[in-house]
Design a protein around this motif. Structure first.
Motif, PDB file in Angstrom:
ATOM      1  N   ILE A 515     -45.895  28.432 -40.089  1.00  0.00           N
ATOM      2  CA  ILE A 515     -45.437  27.972 -38.562  1.00  0.00           C
ATOM      3  C   ILE A 515     -45.520  28.999 -37.914  1.00  0.00           C
ATOM      4  O   ILE A 515     -45.590  30.586 -37.733  1.00  0.00           O
ATOM      5  CB  ILE A 515     -44.145  28.493 -38.125  1.00  0.00           C
ATOM      6  CG1 ILE A 515     -43.609  27.158 -39.225  1.00  0.00           C
ATOM      7  CG2 ILE A 515     -43.631  28.022 -36.928  1.00  0.00           C
ATOM      8  CD1 ILE A 515     -41.751  27.061 -39.195  1.00  0.00           C
ATOM      9  N   LEU A 516     -46.734  29.295 -36.571  1.00  0.00           N
ATOM     10  CA  LEU A 516     -47.176  30.534 -35.805  1.00  0.00           C
ATOM     11  C   LEU A 516     -47.059  29.960 -34.384  1.00  0.00           C
ATOM     12  O   LEU A 516     -46.452  29.004 -34.363  1.00  0.00           O
ATOM     13  CB  LEU A 516     -49.207  30.214 -36.142  1.00  0.00           C
ATOM     14  CG  LEU A 516     -49.655  30.365 -37.583  1.00  0.00           C
ATOM     15  CD1 LEU A 516     -51.103  29.945 -37.332  1.00  0.00           C
ATOM     16  CD2 LEU A 516     -49.130  31.110 -38.636  1.00  0.00           C
ATOM     17  N   ALA A 527     -58.000  36.142 -28.740  1.00  0.00           N
ATOM     18  CA  ALA A 527     -56.559  36.389 -28.972  1.00  0.00           C
ATOM     19  C   ALA A 527     -55.882  35.654 -30.660  1.00  0.00           C
ATOM     20  O   ALA A 527     -54.820  35.852 -30.997  1.00  0.00           O
ATOM     21  CB  ALA A 527     -56.142  35.040 -28.539  1.00  0.00           C
ATOM     22  N   ILE A 528     -56.875  34.943 -31.285  1.00  0.00           N
ATOM     23  CA  ILE A 528     -56.408  34.759 -32.565  1.00  0.00           C
ATOM     24  C   ILE A 528     -55.290  35.998 -33.353  1.00  0.00           C
ATOM     25  O   ILE A 528     -54.555  35.314 -34.652  1.00  0.00           O
ATOM     26  CB  ILE A 528     -57.366  34.335 -32.841  1.00  0.00           C
ATOM     27  CG1 ILE A 528     -57.631  33.175 -33.066  1.00  0.00           C
ATOM     28  CG2 ILE A 528     -57.445  33.804 -34.155  1.00  0.00           C
ATOM     29  CD1 ILE A 528     -59.251  32.385 -33.447  1.00  0.00           C
ATOM     30  N   ARG A 529     -56.233  36.893 -33.551  1.00  0.00           N
ATOM     31  CA  ARG A 529     -55.887  37.731 -34.222  1.00  0.00           C
ATOM     32  C   ARG A 529     -54.048  38.660 -33.847  1.00  0.00           C
ATOM     33  O   ARG A 529     -53.505  39.020 -34.833  1.00  0.00           O
ATOM     34  CB  ARG A 529     -55.756  39.692 -34.400  1.00  0.00           C
ATOM     35  CG  ARG A 529     -56.389  40.259 -33.203  1.00  0.00           C
ATOM     36  CD  ARG A 529     -57.202  41.220 -33.277  1.00  0.00           C
ATOM     37  NE  ARG A 529     -56.957  41.755 -34.525  1.00  0.00           N
ATOM     38  CZ  ARG A 529     -58.049  43.697 -34.683  1.00  0.00           C
ATOM     39  NH1 ARG A 529     -58.671  43.736 -33.431  1.00  0.00           N
ATOM     40  NH2 ARG A 529     -57.945  43.702 -36.141  1.00  0.00           N
ATOM     41  N   HIS A 530     -53.534  38.573 -32.698  1.00  0.00           N
ATOM     42  CA  HIS A 530     -52.246  38.250 -32.206  1.00  0.00           C
ATOM     43  C   HIS A 530     -51.545  37.218 -31.974  1.00  0.00           C
ATOM     44  O   HIS A 530     -50.175  37.234 -32.132  1.00  0.00           O
ATOM     45  CB  HIS A 530     -52.516  38.863 -30.809  1.00  0.00           C
ATOM     46  CG  HIS A 530     -53.457  39.913 -30.767  1.00  0.00           C
ATOM     47  ND1 HIS A 530     -53.484  41.412 -31.039  1.00  0.00           N
ATOM     48  CD2 HIS A 530     -55.057  40.384 -29.622  1.00  0.00           C
ATOM     49  CE1 HIS A 530     -54.273  42.242 -30.865  1.00  0.00           C
ATOM     50  NE2 HIS A 530     -55.490  41.393 -30.171  1.00  0.00           N
ATOM     51  N   ILE A 531     -52.101  36.114 -32.749  1.00  0.00           N
ATOM     52  CA  ILE A 531     -50.891  35.203 -33.098  1.00  0.00           C
ATOM     53  C   ILE A 531     -49.572  35.645 -33.702  1.00  0.00           C
ATOM     54  O   ILE A 531     -49.962  35.364 -35.397  1.00  0.00           O
ATOM     55  CB  ILE A 531     -51.775  33.754 -33.145  1.00  0.00           C
ATOM     56  CG1 ILE A 531     -52.865  33.668 -32.443  1.00  0.00           C
ATOM     57  CG2 ILE A 531     -50.049  32.732 -33.893  1.00  0.00           C
ATOM     58  CD1 ILE A 531     -53.149  32.150 -32.671  1.00  0.00           C
ATOM     59  N   PRO A 532     -48.571  35.525 -33.905  1.00  0.00           N
ATOM     60  CA  PRO A 532     -47.230  35.965 -34.688  1.00  0.00           C
ATOM     61  C   PRO A 532     -47.717  34.597 -35.675  1.00  0.00           C
ATOM     62  O   PRO A 532     -47.113  33.810 -35.533  1.00  0.00           O
ATOM     63  CB  PRO A 532     -46.420  36.071 -34.007  1.00  0.00           C
ATOM     64  CG  PRO A 532     -46.810  34.899 -33.045  1.00  0.00           C
ATOM     65  CD  PRO A 532     -47.967  34.927 -32.457  1.00  0.00           C
ATOM     66  N   VAL A 533     -46.398  35.207 -36.786  1.00  0.00           N
ATOM     67  CA  VAL A 533     -46.762  34.315 -38.152  1.00  0.00           C
ATOM     68  C   VAL A 533     -45.115  33.874 -37.715  1.00  0.00           C
ATOM     69  O   VAL A 533     -44.233  34.955 -38.168  1.00  0.00           O
ATOM     70  CB  VAL A 533     -46.685  34.887 -39.342  1.00  0.00           C
ATOM     71  CG1 VAL A 533     -46.278  33.724 -40.791  1.00  0.00           C
ATOM     72  CG2 VAL A 533     -47.951  35.210 -39.710  1.00  0.00           C
TER      73      VAL A 533
END
Length: 549
Positions: A515-516, A527-533
């Motif tokens: 779940i992201l 912004a992709i690299r900053h999406i939290p898991v």
């Protein structure tokens, strides 16, 4: 009675057609249904009353549900060991490295004579722009044997006490495919490739008790990045006791695929023959591994054309290989005879050429009707494939070889590659777009512990292709976020022969989920690299939950 959970309230990315769903129903450890919220509520309503009452409803609250990530290549055991070592990542000068070592010795009350191992320095990032020497390390650890491993994993430096204990002298010959550094008749402490690997293995290893805790912690690290299937990319016979401990005590909560070395692991293969291509206590042997060259940032990758001159002024240096043609062909034939996958570390195009040539020779001698008929049951992998040429990529497609790109090199070492190869050659590293055009099921990895196993970071690198200094490196090789996600989901499952049970969300597949906090297909590329898991789920059970959410 198997527990059921209904996930809804956010986008569900299936990695199949249709790409999006509204809801997903899990029963036990598997996916029972995927579809609209109303459809799945109707399915639940048709269940026996007691079963329907016990369904857990999980509102995603706008978060995004995807298949969990698969790690196509890393070194699980080395990653665990690295947690017990002195971290030198992102150090910017030799004095800073020395200070970190001194602080570790003081903080851990390290006794004189006790071995120390540090890892993660990168000479390309140091103000001095050079490798460490044994004299640098002697200043930091005058009373302890010390080994410092380069961030690439292919190079390292030993202090004087370590060299003495290992019996290395200026007269010790460098092994084939390796180098022991000597200058003006004195050891410098520097070693690379086969020389470094040989003496790294001779350094004392952590105790099993210490490693037990490290293995638990490192699995938590993988899970925190949304990963539920991991790899140990080079296993040797000396690791038999370690794996007996792991499996005997059921310490694996993630699926682990191991690749013993083709030249030095027959004892391991015999001991764990019951794990060959079959999970036992969450571990399976996927095949064999070989190393054919080094690292481009360390200037040991084997190239068809020379590197640009460095401070030495050498104009005809192409790096070098680490195995003979005969040994590579023997490994290919052994894997084929046993019906096992073969992974080959190939950074440079000369190394890739050696690997391709070996498969072409083995295919011609096999009597197979076509190259893919020969390789289809093997799915061989070109690990890293960073500098593979366009001509070679086409041959890999014809042969059915899978490139697993270490695409984060674009960001972490792209500027170094420009210095080493020039802009044109550097721009062609990790040619994911070209692989896609050839319909090759490419994958992406972070080669942990070289880098943290951050799959969203590697997706970001594939989509943006920017260096640390912000230079676009090969923008023509950029791919979409969806195509990048395939490299760590459905394509990675294919690489592991597990596409029927992992890598996408479909009925009957394992409920390995992540779940992201945002949808990587909808946010800006930057912004992709900053999406939290937010959460990682293995076969229906939560194994990681982000404490910040």
């Amino acid at each position: 009675m198997a527990k059921r959970t209904l996930y809804y309230g956010g986008p569900v990315i299936t990695m199949e057609e249709p790409l999006y769903a509204d809801a997903l129903l899990v029963k036990g450890g598997k996916i029972e249904a995927v579809g609209s919220f109303d459809e799945l509520k109707g399915l639940i309503a048709s269940l026996p009353v007691d079963d329907a009452r016990q369904v857990e409803y999980r509102d995603l609250k706008g978060c995004t549900l995807l298949p969990a990530f698969l790690d196509p290549h890393s070194h699980f055991s080395q990653y665990a060991s690295s947690l017990l070592q002195i971290p030198l990542d992102e150090t910017e000068s030799i004095p800073e490295i020395q200070d970190r070592i001194r602080e570790f010795i003081r903080g851990n009350h390290t006794a004189p004579g006790q071995w120390l191992i540090a890892r993660g320095y990168d000479h390309n990032l140091l103000a001095e722009n050079r490798h460490l020497t044994r004299w640098d390390l002697d200043e930091a650890a005058p009373s302890n044997p010390l080994l410092v491993q380069h961030r690439s994993g292919h190079l390292g430096v030993f202090n004087t006490l370590a060299l003495d204990e290992l019996g290395v002298t200026p007269q010790t010959p460098s092994p084939s495919g390796g180098l022991i550094g000597v200058k003006d008749g004195e050891l410098t402490g520097y070693m690379e490739e086969n020389a470094f690997m040989e003496y790294l293995k001779k350094a004392p290893s952590p105790s099993l008790d210490d490693l037990t805790g490290a293995f638990q912690k490192v699995q938590d690290r993988y899970a925190s990045y949304g990963i539920t299937t991991i790899q140990d990319g080079m296993i040797v016979d000396q690791m038999v006791p370690l794996y007996k401990m792991l499996l005997g005590n059921h310490l694996l909560k993630l699926d682990l695929v191991g690749y013993p070395g083709a030249e030095n692991s027959q004892g391991f293969m015999k001991e764990f023959s019951h794990c060959i291509k079959t999970y036992q206590s969450r571990f399976k042997i996927g095949g064999y591994k070989i190393f054919l060259d080094g690292s481009p940032q360390g200037r040991t990758a084997w190239m068809r054309a020379p590197y640009l001159p460095d401070s030495s002024g050498q104009t005809d240096y192409c790096g070098y290989g680490t195995m003979s043609d005969e040994a590579v062909l023997a490994a290919v034939k052994m894997a084929a005879d046993q019906g096992l996958q073969l992974l080959a570390h190939c950074n440079g195009d000369a190394a890739a050429e050696q690997y391709l040539r070996a498969f072409e020779t083995a295919y011609k001698e096999s009597g197979a009707v076509s190259p893919k008929e020969f390789t289809a049951p093997l799915r061989p992998v070109i690990i890293h494939a960073q500098l593979i040429g366009a001509d070679q990529l086409a041959r890999a497609a014809e042969l059915g070889l899978i490139p697993s790109f270490f695409i984060a090199h674009v960001y972490y070492w792209g500027d170094t590659h420009i210095r080493n190869f020039g802009m044109e050659r550097a721009s062609a590293i990790s040619p994911a777009s070209s692989a896609k055009a050839l319909d090759i099921p490419y994958t992406f990895h972070q080669d942990s512990p070289v880098l943290e196993p951050n799959m969203l970071e590697t997706v970001w690198c594939a989509v943006n292709r920017l260096t640390r200094s912000g230079i676009p490196l090969g923008p023509d090789q950029r791919i979409s976020a969806l195509d990048a996600l395939k490299g760590v989901t459905i394509n990675a499952a294919y690489q592991y022969f597990e596409e029927d049970r992992k890598g996408s969300l479909a009925p009957g597949k394992l409920a390995d989920l992540v779940i992201l906090g945002d949808n990587p297909l909808e946010v800006s590329p930057e912004a992709i690299r900053h999406i939290p898991v937010i959460e990682t789920i293995k076969e229906g059970e939560t194994i990681y939950r982000n404490p910040d959410f």
